[in-house]
Design a protein around this motif. Structure first.
Motif, mmCIF file in Angstrom:
data_model
loop_
_atom_site.group_PDB
_atom_site.id
_atom_site.type_symbol
_atom_site.label_atom_id
_atom_site.label_comp_id
_atom_site.label_asym_id
_atom_site.label_seq_id
_atom_site.Cartn_x
_atom_site.Cartn_y
_atom_site.Cartn_z
ATOM 1 N N ASP A 21 42.877 42.949 42.035
ATOM 2 C CA ASP A 21 42.010 42.634 40.892
ATOM 3 C C ASP A 21 41.502 43.903 40.202
ATOM 4 O OD1 ASP A 21 42.389 39.946 41.379
ATOM 5 O OD2 ASP A 21 40.341 39.573 42.081
ATOM 6 N N GLU A 22 41.147 44.916 40.983
ATOM 7 C CA GLU A 22 40.629 46.161 40.396
ATOM 8 C C GLU A 22 41.702 46.868 39.562
ATOM 9 O OE1 GLU A 22 37.218 47.243 43.699
ATOM 10 O OE2 GLU A 22 39.304 47.707 44.161
ATOM 11 N N VAL A 23 42.958 46.825 40.022
ATOM 12 C CA VAL A 23 44.053 47.438 39.256
ATOM 13 C C VAL A 23 44.241 46.704 37.930
ATOM 14 C CG1 VAL A 23 46.530 47.947 39.216
ATOM 15 C CG2 VAL A 23 45.243 48.289 41.321
ATOM 16 N N VAL A 24 44.216 45.361 37.976
ATOM 17 C CA VAL A 24 44.378 44.563 36.747
ATOM 18 C C VAL A 24 43.250 44.875 35.759
ATOM 19 C CG1 VAL A 24 44.406 42.221 35.789
ATOM 20 C CG2 VAL A 24 45.684 42.730 37.892
ATOM 21 N N ILE A 25 42.024 44.978 36.263
ATOM 22 C CA ILE A 25 40.885 45.276 35.390
ATOM 23 C C ILE A 25 41.020 46.677 34.774
ATOM 24 C CG2 ILE A 25 38.382 45.669 35.356
ATOM 25 C CD1 ILE A 25 38.240 43.291 37.425
ATOM 26 N N SER A 75 49.156 35.149 35.150
ATOM 27 C CA SER A 75 49.131 35.901 36.407
ATOM 28 C C SER A 75 49.631 37.309 36.090
ATOM 29 C CB SER A 75 49.983 35.222 37.482
ATOM 30 O OG SER A 75 51.327 35.155 37.077
ATOM 31 N N TYR A 76 49.634 38.164 37.084
ATOM 32 C CA TYR A 76 49.989 39.564 36.866
ATOM 33 C C TYR A 76 50.942 40.036 37.953
ATOM 34 C CZ TYR A 76 45.889 39.406 33.859
ATOM 35 O OH TYR A 76 44.981 39.060 32.892
ATOM 36 N N ALA A 77 51.873 40.885 37.563
ATOM 37 C CA ALA A 77 52.745 41.560 38.516
ATOM 38 C C ALA A 77 52.248 43.006 38.612
ATOM 39 C CB ALA A 77 54.187 41.522 38.023
ATOM 40 N N VAL A 78 51.962 43.460 39.833
ATOM 41 C CA VAL A 78 51.478 44.830 40.046
ATOM 42 C C VAL A 78 52.452 45.552 40.975
ATOM 43 C CG1 VAL A 78 49.610 46.287 40.920
ATOM 44 C CG2 VAL A 78 49.068 44.149 39.732
ATOM 45 N N ALA A 132 50.071 41.632 45.587
ATOM 46 C CA ALA A 132 49.805 40.239 45.241
ATOM 47 C C ALA A 132 48.303 40.037 45.205
ATOM 48 C CB ALA A 132 50.437 39.315 46.281
ATOM 49 N N LYS A 133 47.868 38.949 44.555
ATOM 50 C CA LYS A 133 46.435 38.644 44.492
ATOM 51 C C LYS A 133 45.859 38.696 45.896
ATOM 52 C CE LYS A 133 43.100 36.178 41.997
ATOM 53 N NZ LYS A 133 42.294 37.275 41.522
ATOM 54 N N GLY A 134 44.733 39.391 46.055
ATOM 55 C CA GLY A 134 44.091 39.520 47.362
ATOM 56 C C GLY A 134 44.492 40.769 48.135
ATOM 57 N N ASP A 135 45.553 41.448 47.694
ATOM 58 C CA ASP A 135 46.001 42.665 48.379
ATOM 59 C C ASP A 135 45.098 43.854 48.063
ATOM 60 O OD1 ASP A 135 48.141 41.358 49.481
ATOM 61 O OD2 ASP A 135 49.669 42.341 48.251
ATOM 62 N N GLU A 136 45.139 44.825 48.957
ATOM 63 C CA GLU A 136 44.395 46.075 48.816
ATOM 64 C C GLU A 136 45.292 47.179 49.366
ATOM 65 O OE1 GLU A 136 39.789 46.311 49.537
ATOM 66 O OE2 GLU A 136 40.823 46.784 51.390
ATOM 67 N N VAL A 137 45.328 48.321 48.704
ATOM 68 C CA VAL A 137 46.126 49.451 49.191
ATOM 69 C C VAL A 137 45.274 50.709 49.224
ATOM 70 C CG1 VAL A 137 48.370 48.554 48.432
ATOM 71 C CG2 VAL A 137 47.049 50.010 46.887
#
Length: 84
Positions: A28-32, A45-48, A63-68
């Motif tokens: 979510d932070e990357v999309v924002i 939806s978004y592809a990251v 994917a939604k909910g992921d963190e790296v």
């Protein structure tokens, strides 16, 4: 002493320079960072995709909910998609 200060990471999101101060970043932070907000449209939806990441997983898809883990000069590419 400034040892407690968070490190600043210079990252690229959709080819734009961004500064990130956390050790991890969520989908979510990357999309924002890419679009300023997350669409409320239920069909949106978004592809990251990321590259130059942590040595354990230098590239991949989020994917939604992921963190790296964030690494200096990490690159993120965010593409809006529509579910059909």
């Amino acid at each position: 002493m400034e040892n407690n200060k968070d490190k600043e990471f210079n990252i690229l999101v959709n080819s734009r320079d961004k500064v990130w101060t956390e050790k991890k970043i969520s989908f979510d932070e990357v999309v924002i960072l890419a679009y300023g907000e997350i669409s409320t449209d239920p069909n949106a939806s978004y592809a990251v995709i990321y590259k130059k990441g942590d040595n354990n997983k230098p590239e991949g898809i989020m994917a939604k909910g992921d963190e790296v883990k964030v690494k200096e000069n990490m690159r993120f590419n965010v593409t809006p998609t529509n579910r059909s």
